[in-house]
Design a protein around this motif. Structure first.
Motif, PDB file in Angstrom:
ATOM      1  N   SER A  98       1.023  -1.211  -0.109  1.00 33.71           N
ATOM      2  CA  SER A  98      -0.177   0.043   0.079  1.00 33.71           C
ATOM      3  C   SER A  98       1.076   1.356   0.033  1.00 33.71           C
ATOM      4  O   SER A  98       1.744   1.497   0.581  1.00 33.71           O
ATOM      5  N   TYR A  99       0.492   1.930  -0.777  1.00 33.77           N
ATOM      6  CA  TYR A  99       0.988   3.751  -0.909  1.00 33.77           C
ATOM      7  C   TYR A  99       0.435   4.748  -0.133  1.00 33.77           C
ATOM      8  O   TYR A  99       0.296   5.687  -0.283  1.00 33.77           O
ATOM      9  N   ALA A 100      -0.707   4.162   0.683  1.00 35.98           N
ATOM     10  CA  ALA A 100      -1.797   5.412   1.088  1.00 35.98           C
ATOM     11  C   ALA A 100      -0.952   6.089   2.141  1.00 35.98           C
ATOM     12  O   ALA A 100      -1.224   7.322   2.291  1.00 35.98           O
ATOM     13  N   ALA A 101      -0.001   5.653   2.865  1.00 36.65           N
ATOM     14  CA  ALA A 101       0.862   6.316   3.827  1.00 36.65           C
ATOM     15  C   ALA A 101       1.624   7.391   3.140  1.00 36.65           C
ATOM     16  O   ALA A 101       2.083   8.379   3.594  1.00 36.65           O
ATOM     17  N   ARG A 102       2.168   7.051   1.658  1.00 36.40           N
ATOM     18  CA  ARG A 102       3.228   7.697   1.088  1.00 36.40           C
ATOM     19  C   ARG A 102       2.705   8.817   0.154  1.00 36.40           C
ATOM     20  O   ARG A 102       3.318   9.874  -0.339  1.00 36.40           O
ATOM     21  N   VAL A 103       1.626   8.232  -0.445  1.00 33.41           N
ATOM     22  CA  VAL A 103       0.989   9.165  -1.678  1.00 33.41           C
ATOM     23  C   VAL A 103      -0.257   9.764  -1.076  1.00 33.41           C
ATOM     24  O   VAL A 103      -1.290   8.842  -0.963  1.00 33.41           O
ATOM     25  N   PRO A 104      -0.477  11.043  -1.303  1.00 34.29           N
ATOM     26  CA  PRO A 104      -1.935  11.689  -0.770  1.00 34.29           C
ATOM     27  C   PRO A 104      -2.894  11.212  -1.636  1.00 34.29           C
ATOM     28  O   PRO A 104      -2.539  10.929  -2.921  1.00 34.29           O
ATOM     29  N   PRO A 105      -4.057  11.519  -1.438  1.00 38.21           N
ATOM     30  CA  PRO A 105      -5.295  11.080  -2.413  1.00 38.21           C
ATOM     31  C   PRO A 105      -4.994  11.789  -3.750  1.00 38.21           C
ATOM     32  O   PRO A 105      -5.302  11.134  -4.873  1.00 38.21           O
ATOM     33  N   ARG A 106      -4.804  13.100  -3.523  1.00 39.36           N
ATOM     34  CA  ARG A 106      -5.169  13.860  -4.883  1.00 39.36           C
ATOM     35  C   ARG A 106      -3.760  13.423  -5.888  1.00 39.36           C
ATOM     36  O   ARG A 106      -4.018  13.336  -7.068  1.00 39.36           O
ATOM     37  N   ASP A 107      -2.621  12.957  -5.216  1.00 39.73           N
ATOM     38  CA  ASP A 107      -1.510  12.354  -6.039  1.00 39.73           C
ATOM     39  C   ASP A 107      -1.926  11.124  -6.597  1.00 39.73           C
ATOM     40  O   ASP A 107      -1.462  10.752  -7.709  1.00 39.73           O
ATOM     41  N   ARG A 108      -2.794  10.180  -6.048  1.00 41.75           N
ATOM     42  CA  ARG A 108      -2.913   8.884  -6.416  1.00 41.75           C
ATOM     43  C   ARG A 108      -4.005   9.118  -7.643  1.00 41.75           C
ATOM     44  O   ARG A 108      -3.994   8.299  -8.616  1.00 41.75           O
ATOM     45  N   TRP A 109      -4.838  10.099  -7.688  1.00 45.42           N
ATOM     46  CA  TRP A 109      -5.801  10.576  -8.949  1.00 45.42           C
ATOM     47  C   TRP A 109      -4.700  10.931  -9.847  1.00 45.42           C
ATOM     48  O   TRP A 109      -4.982  10.575 -11.053  1.00 45.42           O
ATOM     49  N   ALA A 110      -3.872  11.736  -9.559  1.00 43.20           N
ATOM     50  CA  ALA A 110      -2.906  12.337 -10.647  1.00 43.20           C
ATOM     51  C   ALA A 110      -2.158  11.095 -11.323  1.00 43.20           C
ATOM     52  O   ALA A 110      -1.924  10.988 -12.648  1.00 43.20           O
ATOM     53  N   ILE A 111      -1.722  10.042 -10.492  1.00 43.81           N
ATOM     54  CA  ILE A 111      -0.971   8.827 -11.081  1.00 43.81           C
ATOM     55  C   ILE A 111      -1.871   8.182 -11.964  1.00 43.81           C
ATOM     56  O   ILE A 111      -1.598   7.639 -12.894  1.00 43.81           O
ATOM     57  N   ALA A 112      -3.165   8.027 -11.445  1.00 49.83           N
ATOM     58  CA  ALA A 112      -4.171   7.172 -12.361  1.00 49.83           C
ATOM     59  C   ALA A 112      -4.405   7.805 -13.607  1.00 49.83           C
ATOM     60  O   ALA A 112      -4.400   7.306 -14.491  1.00 49.83           O
ATOM     61  N   ALA A 113      -4.209   9.335 -13.601  1.00 46.22           N
ATOM     62  CA  ALA A 113      -4.601   9.859 -14.916  1.00 46.22           C
ATOM     63  C   ALA A 113      -3.413   9.828 -15.797  1.00 46.22           C
ATOM     64  O   ALA A 113      -3.551   9.697 -17.061  1.00 46.22           O
ATOM     65  N   TYR A 114      -2.006   9.946 -15.105  1.00 44.68           N
ATOM     66  CA  TYR A 114      -0.968   9.656 -16.138  1.00 44.68           C
ATOM     67  C   TYR A 114      -0.921   8.215 -16.593  1.00 44.68           C
ATOM     68  O   TYR A 114      -0.399   7.857 -17.590  1.00 44.68           O
ATOM     69  N   ILE A 115      -1.404   7.396 -15.776  1.00 47.54           N
ATOM     70  CA  ILE A 115      -1.418   5.893 -16.189  1.00 47.54           C
ATOM     71  C   ILE A 115      -2.330   5.663 -17.475  1.00 47.54           C
ATOM     72  O   ILE A 115      -1.832   5.091 -18.636  1.00 47.54           O
ATOM     73  N   ARG A 116      -3.360   6.334 -17.570  1.00 43.64           N
ATOM     74  CA  ARG A 116      -4.137   6.673 -18.651  1.00 43.64           C
ATOM     75  C   ARG A 116      -3.578   7.100 -19.816  1.00 43.64           C
ATOM     76  O   ARG A 116      -3.852   6.653 -21.146  1.00 43.64           O
ATOM     77  N   ALA A 117      -2.717   8.231 -19.679  1.00 45.21           N
ATOM     78  CA  ALA A 117      -1.959   8.821 -20.933  1.00 45.21           C
ATOM     79  C   ALA A 117      -1.128   8.232 -21.272  1.00 45.21           C
ATOM     80  O   ALA A 117      -0.791   7.834 -22.596  1.00 45.21           O
ATOM     81  N   LEU A 118      -0.420   7.161 -20.691  1.00 43.14           N
ATOM     82  CA  LEU A 118       0.361   6.070 -20.788  1.00 43.14           C
ATOM     83  C   LEU A 118      -0.071   5.321 -21.923  1.00 43.14           C
ATOM     84  O   LEU A 118       0.406   4.558 -22.851  1.00 43.14           O
ATOM     85  N   GLN A 119      -1.153   4.544 -21.363  1.00 41.73           N
ATOM     86  CA  GLN A 119      -2.054   3.893 -22.152  1.00 41.73           C
ATOM     87  C   GLN A 119      -2.443   4.198 -23.394  1.00 41.73           C
ATOM     88  O   GLN A 119      -2.304   3.686 -24.631  1.00 41.73           O
ATOM     89  N   LEU A 120      -3.047   5.670 -23.300  1.00 39.17           N
ATOM     90  CA  LEU A 120      -3.507   6.048 -24.719  1.00 39.17           C
ATOM     91  C   LEU A 120      -2.506   6.532 -25.685  1.00 39.17           C
ATOM     92  O   LEU A 120      -2.364   6.320 -26.967  1.00 39.17           O
ATOM     93  N   SER A 121      -1.154   6.575 -25.146  1.00 42.34           N
ATOM     94  CA  SER A 121       0.003   6.686 -26.169  1.00 42.34           C
ATOM     95  C   SER A 121       0.409   5.731 -26.785  1.00 42.34           C
ATOM     96  O   SER A 121       0.895   5.663 -27.898  1.00 42.34           O
ATOM     97  N   ARG A 122       0.315   4.403 -26.465  1.00 43.44           N
ATOM     98  CA  ARG A 122       0.252   3.419 -27.198  1.00 43.44           C
ATOM     99  C   ARG A 122      -1.029   2.668 -27.893  1.00 43.44           C
ATOM    100  O   ARG A 122      -0.644   1.933 -28.755  1.00 43.44           O
TER     101      ARG A 122
END
Length: 176
Positions: free
Chosen positions: A133-157
């Motif tokens: 778990s990264y709950a203690a290391r990554v705040p919720p807003r940053d988790r959403w930002a990472i999820a959005a970036y993962i979508r951008a990575l997927q879309l790039s391919r």
């Protein structure tokens, strides 16, 4: 004369107060408690809510709007927390994998392409498989930002020409 006695009594009281504040009984967090059965640490009462729990829950359940700033933050956080295992492109071939750790699933697999953003947020929050778990290391807003970036990575391919806006598509088709 009575004023002198009053000042002497007041000075004595103040001196006694200071000594009591310097030497107070104290217990360690995990030591036995003389007044309770068990540890000094007590369980909170039922239905107790931490001071910032409601605000954190609101941020965790509300997906932010997709902006360039959110994607930039997601890219930065992905590089820090995710790329050591998942690699810079999300293929699952990070430096940790190259050193012998188990390979995570590629973000470009069919299963993860079909997953929603909440799935990525939940995996970052709770962990999955060998990932902790990264709950203690990554705040919720940053988790959403990472999820959005993962979508951008997927879309790039996996993007097609139909995903490009019409005005941008015209520029691509007219380019030599």
């Amino acid at each position: 004369m009575s004023r002198l006695w009053l000042m002497a009594a007041l000075a004595t009281l103040l001196a006694a107060c200071d000594q009591n504040m310097d030497v107070q009984p104290r217990y360690g967090e995990y030591s036995r408690a003389p007044l309770f059965r068990g540890s000094v640490l007590r369980r909170p009462p039922v239905n107790t809510v931490a001071r910032d729990a409601l605000e954190r829950e609101k941020v965790a359940t509300t997906k932010p709007a997709l902006t360039p700033e959110l994607l930039a933050r997601g890219r930065e956080r992905f590089g820090i927390f995710c790329s050591p295992c998942h690699g810079g492109g999300g293929d699952g071939n990070g430096i940790i994998v190259q050193r012998g750790m188990p390979r995570p699933t590629s973000y470009h697999s069919d299963r993860l392409l079909a997953a929603d953003d909440q799935y990525f947020f939940d995996v970052i929050t709770n962990g999955h498989g060998a990932m902790y778990s990264y709950a203690a290391r990554v705040p919720p807003r940053d988790r959403w930002a990472i999820a959005a970036y993962i979508r951008a990575l997927q879309l790039s391919r996996h993007a097609s020409l139909d995903d490009v806006p019409p005005e941008e598509r015209a520029k691509l088709e007219s380019a030599p």
